[in-house]
Design a protein around this motif. Structure first.
Motif, PDB file in Angstrom:
ATOM      1  N   THR A  66       2.361   9.859   3.181  1.00 20.61           N
ATOM      2  CA  THR A  66       2.984   9.169   2.049  1.00 20.61           C
ATOM      3  C   THR A  66       2.914  10.020   0.791  1.00 20.61           C
ATOM      4  N   LEU A  67       1.792  10.682   0.575  1.00 19.73           N
ATOM      5  CA  LEU A  67       1.681  11.590  -0.573  1.00 19.73           C
ATOM      6  C   LEU A  67       2.685  12.737  -0.453  1.00 19.73           C
ATOM      7  N   ALA A  68       2.816  13.273   0.751  1.00 23.12           N
ATOM      8  CA  ALA A  68       3.780  14.358   0.973  1.00 23.12           C
ATOM      9  C   ALA A  68       5.202  13.868   0.721  1.00 23.12           C
ATOM     10  N   ALA A  69       5.497  12.636   1.166  1.00 20.36           N
ATOM     11  CA  ALA A  69       6.832  12.081   0.931  1.00 20.36           C
ATOM     12  C   ALA A  69       7.089  11.912  -0.564  1.00 20.36           C
ATOM     13  N   GLY A  70       6.084  11.399  -1.294  1.00 18.84           N
ATOM     14  CA  GLY A  70       6.235  11.245  -2.739  1.00 18.84           C
ATOM     15  C   GLY A  70       6.459  12.576  -3.426  1.00 18.84           C
ATOM     16  N   ALA A  71       5.730  13.614  -2.967  1.00 18.04           N
ATOM     17  CA  ALA A  71       5.905  14.944  -3.549  1.00 18.04           C
ATOM     18  C   ALA A  71       7.298  15.489  -3.265  1.00 18.04           C
ATOM     19  N   SER A  72       7.785  15.261  -2.045  1.00 18.45           N
ATOM     20  CA  SER A  72       9.135  15.721  -1.697  1.00 18.45           C
ATOM     21  C   SER A  72      10.188  15.041  -2.549  1.00 18.45           C
ATOM     22  N   GLY A  81       0.813  -1.212   0.000  1.00 20.66           N
ATOM     23  CA  GLY A  81       0.000   0.000   0.000  1.00 20.66           C
ATOM     24  C   GLY A  81       0.844   1.259   0.000  1.00 20.66           C
ATOM     25  N   LEU A  82       1.843   1.302   0.867  1.00 20.15           N
ATOM     26  CA  LEU A  82       2.725   2.474   0.916  1.00 20.15           C
ATOM     27  C   LEU A  82       3.491   2.638  -0.387  1.00 20.15           C
ATOM     28  N   ALA A  83       3.982   1.522  -0.924  1.00 13.43           N
ATOM     29  CA  ALA A  83       4.773   1.590  -2.163  1.00 13.43           C
ATOM     30  C   ALA A  83       3.920   2.093  -3.328  1.00 13.43           C
ATOM     31  N   LEU A  84       2.695   1.584  -3.455  1.00 13.11           N
ATOM     32  CA  LEU A  84       1.825   1.997  -4.561  1.00 13.11           C
ATOM     33  C   LEU A  84       1.432   3.460  -4.440  1.00 13.11           C
ATOM     34  N   LEU A  85       1.100   3.892  -3.229  1.00 14.39           N
ATOM     35  CA  LEU A  85       0.696   5.279  -3.032  1.00 14.39           C
ATOM     36  C   LEU A  85       1.869   6.225  -3.292  1.00 14.39           C
ATOM     37  N   GLY A  86       3.039   5.862  -2.771  1.00 16.29           N
ATOM     38  CA  GLY A  86       4.222   6.682  -3.010  1.00 16.29           C
ATOM     39  C   GLY A  86       4.606   6.715  -4.478  1.00 16.29           C
ATOM     40  N   ALA A  87       4.530   5.556  -5.150  1.00 22.94           N
ATOM     41  CA  ALA A  87       4.889   5.487  -6.567  1.00 22.94           C
ATOM     42  C   ALA A  87       3.923   6.306  -7.416  1.00 22.94           C
ATOM     43  N   SER A  88       2.643   6.298  -7.044  1.00 17.91           N
ATOM     44  CA  SER A  88       1.669   7.092  -7.801  1.00 17.91           C
ATOM     45  C   SER A  88       1.995   8.582  -7.699  1.00 17.91           C
ATOM     46  N   MET A  89       2.462   9.008  -6.523  1.00 14.88           N
ATOM     47  CA  MET A  89       2.831  10.412  -6.360  1.00 14.88           C
ATOM     48  C   MET A  89       4.090  10.732  -7.150  1.00 14.88           C
ATOM     49  N   LEU A 124      12.255   6.265  -2.217  1.00 14.46           N
ATOM     50  CA  LEU A 124      10.926   5.753  -1.849  1.00 14.46           C
ATOM     51  C   LEU A 124      11.044   4.426  -1.110  1.00 14.46           C
ATOM     52  N   VAL A 125      11.966   3.576  -1.547  1.00  9.27           N
ATOM     53  CA  VAL A 125      12.177   2.294  -0.860  1.00  9.27           C
ATOM     54  C   VAL A 125      12.609   2.533   0.583  1.00  9.27           C
ATOM     55  N   VAL A 126      13.524   3.475   0.788  1.00 10.79           N
ATOM     56  CA  VAL A 126      13.962   3.808   2.149  1.00 10.79           C
ATOM     57  C   VAL A 126      12.775   4.297   2.978  1.00 10.79           C
ATOM     58  N   PHE A 127      11.961   5.157   2.378  1.00 10.58           N
ATOM     59  CA  PHE A 127      10.774   5.661   3.083  1.00 10.58           C
ATOM     60  C   PHE A 127       9.851   4.515   3.490  1.00 10.58           C
ATOM     61  N   VAL A 128       9.552   3.616   2.557  1.00 13.66           N
ATOM     62  CA  VAL A 128       8.618   2.519   2.828  1.00 13.66           C
ATOM     63  C   VAL A 128       9.157   1.613   3.929  1.00 13.66           C
ATOM     64  N   VAL A 129      10.437   1.309   3.893  1.00 14.94           N
ATOM     65  CA  VAL A 129      11.032   0.428   4.905  1.00 14.94           C
ATOM     66  C   VAL A 129      10.944   1.058   6.290  1.00 14.94           C
ATOM     67  N   ILE A 130      11.342   2.321   6.407  1.00 22.27           N
ATOM     68  CA  ILE A 130      11.305   2.984   7.706  1.00 22.27           C
ATOM     69  C   ILE A 130       9.865   3.159   8.176  1.00 22.27           C
TER      70      ILE A 130
END
Length: 225
Positions: free
Chosen positions: A139-145, A48-56, A160-166
């Motif tokens: 997660t959207l904010a992280a993807g935007a950053s 879920g986090l990976a898909l949402l971040g990747a979409s952003m 993004l991988v680092v974000f999802v893991v943490i």
């Protein structure tokens, strides 16, 4: 890439501190299909986090999130909006907190966790990560950053991988303890569960407020520069 990782570490930590998903996976681990359903729940969370971040990242790439290695104005507006939403959620969460933390109760949907099929356990993990009132904005904010950091796509994906893991450490900790300690883990996980239930409202309100202010500050900084 280093500065992009630094920008999202705080957001990832905010996602990682998710009391109810942590309670959910602890309860799943105590069911007859605990190992399977717990593992699938964790996989759903990561997905879920990976898909949402990747979409952003995709939106940011096509929308020109970075202009001359500086975040575009719409990134600042997005962070302002997300910051306001989190601040409003903080107020609502604080008002709904129980007067006595000892009287806090689990949501009704958790009573059916012992009857979840593996597919539903996977779906629940995905839902609690990608459709959560706190996790989705962060997660959207992280993807935007990440997309506005002005770094190549492979480095964006790595960040993004680092974000999802943490962001998943809180949910991954109970299965790790369960696998390492076996039956002895029940006492440890039970203590974690009870504390998470008692302090969920206060923790969530504080996180909403602090992270909302961070996003508001980020948005204002982008628009003012």
């Amino acid at each position: 890439m280093g500065h992009a990782v630094g920008d999202v570490l705080g957001l990832a930590a905010g996602v990682a501190v998710s009391p109810l998903p942590i309670v959910a996976i602890i309860l799943l681990l105590a069911t007859p299909r605990g190992r399977l359903n717990g593992s699938l729940f964790a996989c759903g969370w990561l997905l879920g986090l990976a898909l949402l971040g990747a979409s952003m990242l995709a939106v940011g790439g096509s929308g020109g999130a970075s202009a001359n290695k500086h975040p575009a104005a719409w990134v600042g507006v997005l962070k302002l909006v997300l910051g306001v939403l989190l601040a409003l959620f903080a107020v609502r969460q604080w008002r709904r907190r129980p007067a006595d933390a000892a009287q806090a109760r689990l949501p009704k949907w958790m009573s059916v966790l012992d009857r979840l099929t593996p597919l539903k356990a996977l779906g629940l993990g995905l839902l609690l990560s990608a459709a959560n009132a706190k996790n989705a904005p962060l997660t959207l904010a992280a993807g935007a950053s990440i997309s506005s950091a002005g770094i190549p796509v492979p480095q964006q994906i790595g960040t993004l991988v680092v974000f999802v893991v943490i962001a998943s450490l809180g949910v991954l900790a109970p299965p790790a303890v369960f696998l390492a300690m076996g039956e002895r883990a029940q006492g440890v996980l039970g203590t974690w569960r009870d504390r998470a239930v008692r302090h969920n409202a206060a923790v969530m309100a504080a996180l909403f407020f602090v992270l909302g202010l961070k996003l508001l500050g980020d948005g204002i900084g982008i628009l003012a520069s």
